[in-house]
Design an enzyme around this catalytic site. Structure first.
Site, PDB file in Angstrom:
ATOM      1  N   CYS A 194       0.817  -1.224   0.000  1.00  0.00           N
ATOM      2  CA  CYS A 194       0.000   0.000   0.000  1.00  0.00           C
ATOM      3  C   CYS A 194       0.851   1.275   0.000  1.00  0.00           C
ATOM      4  CB  CYS A 194      -0.977   0.014   1.167  1.00  0.00           C
ATOM      5  SG  CYS A 194      -2.306  -1.195   0.965  1.00  0.00           S
ATOM      6  N   HIS A 251     -11.804  10.167  -9.399  1.00  0.00           N
ATOM      7  CA  HIS A 251     -10.789  10.039 -10.446  1.00  0.00           C
ATOM      8  C   HIS A 251      -9.591  10.959 -10.210  1.00  0.00           C
ATOM      9  CE1 HIS A 251     -13.945   7.737 -12.359  1.00  0.00           C
ATOM     10  NE2 HIS A 251     -12.986   7.181 -13.078  1.00  0.00           N
ATOM     11  N   GLU A 269     -13.327   1.252   1.647  1.00  0.00           N
ATOM     12  CA  GLU A 269     -12.183   1.277   0.741  1.00  0.00           C
ATOM     13  C   GLU A 269     -12.278   0.094  -0.221  1.00  0.00           C
ATOM     14  OE1 GLU A 269      -8.081   2.655   1.991  1.00  0.00           O
ATOM     15  OE2 GLU A 269      -7.830   0.476   1.895  1.00  0.00           O
TER      16      GLU A 269
END
Length: 142
Positions: A26, A71, A133
Site C-alpha cells: 500500500c 478520479h 475502501e
C-alpha cells in the site's frame, strides 16, 4: 413521532492513493472503488415528513466528491513532488490531505467537512459517515 429518524445517502467514486511509510504494497500508488454512506438526523422532520430532501444530500456531497476526490490521486501533503510528477505526466489531478489518506483519515476528513461546511446551514446532524475502501474494509466516524 418519538423515534429518531436517520437517513443515509450513498455515494461511490474511484480514486487512487498511496500510504506513506506503509509496511507493504500500500506504499505504492493503487486505486479503489470507494463508497461513502453518510447518515443524517434532524431534531424534527420538516413539514412534509423529511429529515432533509435526499436531493440536497446528493447535490452537496456528490458535488464535493466529484470535484475533489473522484478520479484523482489522494496523497499526503508531504507527497506533493509525487503528485506534481503524476499530474504533469498523466493529466491526473492530485488532492492533498494533511495526513495519510487511509480509510480512517479520509472518513474523518469528510465527516468534518460535512459538519462544518457542507451541511452546517441545513439544520441536520451528521450521525455517522462510513467510507468503504473495498467491499470488505471500511472506517466509520460517528
Amino acid at each position: 413521532m418519538n423515534s429518531r429518524v436517520i437517513i443515509t445517502r450513498r455515494v461511490e467514486f474511484d480514486a487512487a492513493h498511496r500510504l506513506r511509510e506503509h509496511e507493504s504494497k500500500c506504499r505504492h500508488v493503487h486505486g479503489h472503488r470507494y463508497v461513502v454512506e453518510a447518515s443524517f438526523s434532524a431534531p424534527e422532520l420538516d413539514k412534509i415528513g423529511r429529515v432533509v430532501d435526499f436531493g440536497i444530500l446528493k447535490e452537496k456531497l456528490q458535488t464535493w466528491i466529484d470535484a475533489n476526490w473522484d478520479h484523482t490521486i489522494i496523497l499526503h501533503q508531504d507527497d506533493k513532488e509525487l503528485g506534481r510528477f503524476i499530474d504533469g505526466h498523466t493529466g491526473q489531478t492530485s488532492f492533498y490531505m494533511p495526513c495519510n489518506p487511509t480509510a480512517e483519515n479520509m472518513a474523518a476528513f469528510l465527516a468534518e467537512l460535512c459538519r462544518k461546511e457542507l451541511f452546517a446551514s441545513e439544520g441536520i446532524e451528521l450521525v455517522s459517515l462510513k467510507l468503504f475502501e473495498t467491499p470488505n474494509c471500511s472506517a466509520t466516524v460517528c
